[in-house]
Write an enzyme that holds these catalytic residues in place. Structure first.
Site, short mmCIF file in Angstrom:
data_model
loop_
_atom_site.label_atom_id
_atom_site.label_comp_id
_atom_site.label_asym_id
_atom_site.label_seq_id
_atom_site.Cartn_x
_atom_site.Cartn_y
_atom_site.Cartn_z
N ARG A 245 68.56 -54.45 -1.73
CA ARG A 245 67.33 -53.88 -2.29
C ARG A 245 66.28 -53.58 -1.23
NH1 ARG A 245 65.53 -57.28 -7.61
NH2 ARG A 245 65.10 -58.84 -5.99
N ARG B 140 67.58 -69.71 -5.36
CA ARG B 140 67.07 -69.20 -6.64
C ARG B 140 68.11 -69.40 -7.75
NH1 ARG B 140 65.27 -63.35 -4.54
NH2 ARG B 140 64.76 -62.88 -6.71
N ARG C 6 62.04 -57.62 0.44
CA ARG C 6 61.40 -58.89 0.09
C ARG C 6 61.97 -60.00 0.94
NH1 ARG C 6 61.36 -59.51 -6.37
NH2 ARG C 6 61.44 -61.66 -5.65
N ARG D 278 60.56 -71.28 -18.68
CA ARG D 278 61.59 -71.52 -17.67
C ARG D 278 62.12 -72.95 -17.71
NH1 ARG D 278 59.33 -68.34 -12.26
NH2 ARG D 278 59.67 -66.23 -13.05
N LYS E 258 66.96 -57.27 -15.74
CA LYS E 258 65.96 -57.51 -16.80
C LYS E 258 64.81 -56.51 -16.72
CE LYS E 258 64.87 -61.72 -15.70
NZ LYS E 258 65.63 -61.81 -14.45
#
Length: 330
Positions: free
Chosen positions: A230, A286, A275, A191, A116
């Site tokens: 990542r 998540r 992260r 959300r 996104k």
């Protein structure tokens, strides 16, 4: 006499140019250019008429063909210059308006790692509209000391979570800015169904609604590979990936995994970091949250026929081509 002929001819041309200007002013996005064209062309006509009056003292007869040629020359010289100055720019704006009309109020859906952020940046450039992140808006409102920001700050300082009422008020405040006049993208909200209905109520006050929802679809195993590989640069937010976009400094250990000390930003040479939630356990939580709370919101908008699904499990440029196609009105 020459004076009478010139006055009469000038009057007819002025009337004609007024009609042309009025007609051109009705064209979308071209009103200013049309007015400039008519005004400049008219100036050529009037200049010619004035010249004829000055010359009439010594000339009593004027060839009608010469009068017409002179007037036409004034019309062309003045009109073409005014028209061409803004035509290309107006055409570009009008083409984009026709392509993406009406005003876009968009929501991007997709789990973490779906792309996104990458595609959102391209949409911003393509449409010329801002992406409104609830996190960024919250920080901005607090730093500027707005009424909404003061309420949010008080809640956060007390250790609480910012409620939907404050978030909606924050969005209502932000969309009044000039950069939102052609539309905006909501990022991070809604959300939940409660938030989606609250957004609808907010937009209904100005006779609007969400016009496009773009959902990025990626298989779970692909998301796991993307997220768990990542690495980020804290100062700039630049993102790297051990497989898809490794930093130039990356070195692998005996186990085939990158050595943490070798992961450095290409531009600054500063250390990269991962992260805390970029791991398999955090990803599962998540994803569970996404499917339980967010997917029902997607179903809510599907009933309106405004959801466009994008296969985000492709090369970035291929995904972008799909996004562009689904931005266009059909």
């Amino acid at each position: 006499s020459a004076v009478a002929d010139a006055d009469s001819t000038g009057k007819m041309f002025r009337q004609k140019m007024s009609t042309i200007a009025a007609s051109m002013a009705g064209r979308r996005f071209a009103s200013k250019t049309a007015a400039a064209t008519a005004f400049t062309a008219g100036a050529g006509v009037l200049a010619y008429s004035s010249m004829q009056k000055q010359q009439s003292a010594t000339r009593c007869e004027i060839d009608g063909v010469s009068v017409g040629a002179g007037l036409a020359g004034g019309l062309v010289a003045g009109g073409v210059g005014g028209y061409l100055m803004g035509k290309s720019k107006v055409d570009a704006v009008e083409a984009k308006y026709e392509k993406y009309w009406p005003r876009k109020i968009m929501i991007l859906f997709g789990p973490a790692g779906a792309g996104k952020g990458t595609q959102g940046e391209r949409i911003i450039k393509e449409l010329g509209i801002p992406q409104l992140s609830t996190g960024d808006m919250l920080r901005e409102a607090v730093s500027q000391g707005t009424e909404v920001g003061k309420k949010a700050k008080a809640v956060m300082e007390s250790g609480g979570l910012v409620g939907d009422d404050i978030l909606i008020a924050m969005i209502a405040e932000r969309v009044q800015n000039e950069d939102c006049k052609h539309g905006f993208i909501l990022d991070g909200m809604p959300r939940t169904l409660v938030q989606a209905k609250a957004v609808d109520e907010l937009l209904a006050k100005t006779g609007e609604c969400v016009s496009l929802v773009m959902a990025f679809d990626v298989p779970y195993e692909v998301l796991e590979e993307r997220i768990c590989g990542r690495w980020m640069h804290k100062g700039s937010g630049r993102s790297y990936h051990v497989k898809f976009a490794p930093p130039k400094s990356m070195k692998l250990g005996a186990d085939g995994k990158p050595l943490p000390e070798s992961m450095k930003d290409d531009e600054t040479g500063e250390p990269l970091y991962r992260r805390a939630d970029d791991n398999e356990a955090a990803l599962k939580k998540r994803m569970d949250s996404y499917y339980q709370a967010t997917v029902p919101v997607l179903d809510y908008y599907k009933g309106r026929g405004i959801v466009r699904t994008v296969d985000a499990n492709q090369a970035i440029e291929t995904v972008w081509a799909d996004v562009q196609a689904k931005l266009v009105n059909k």
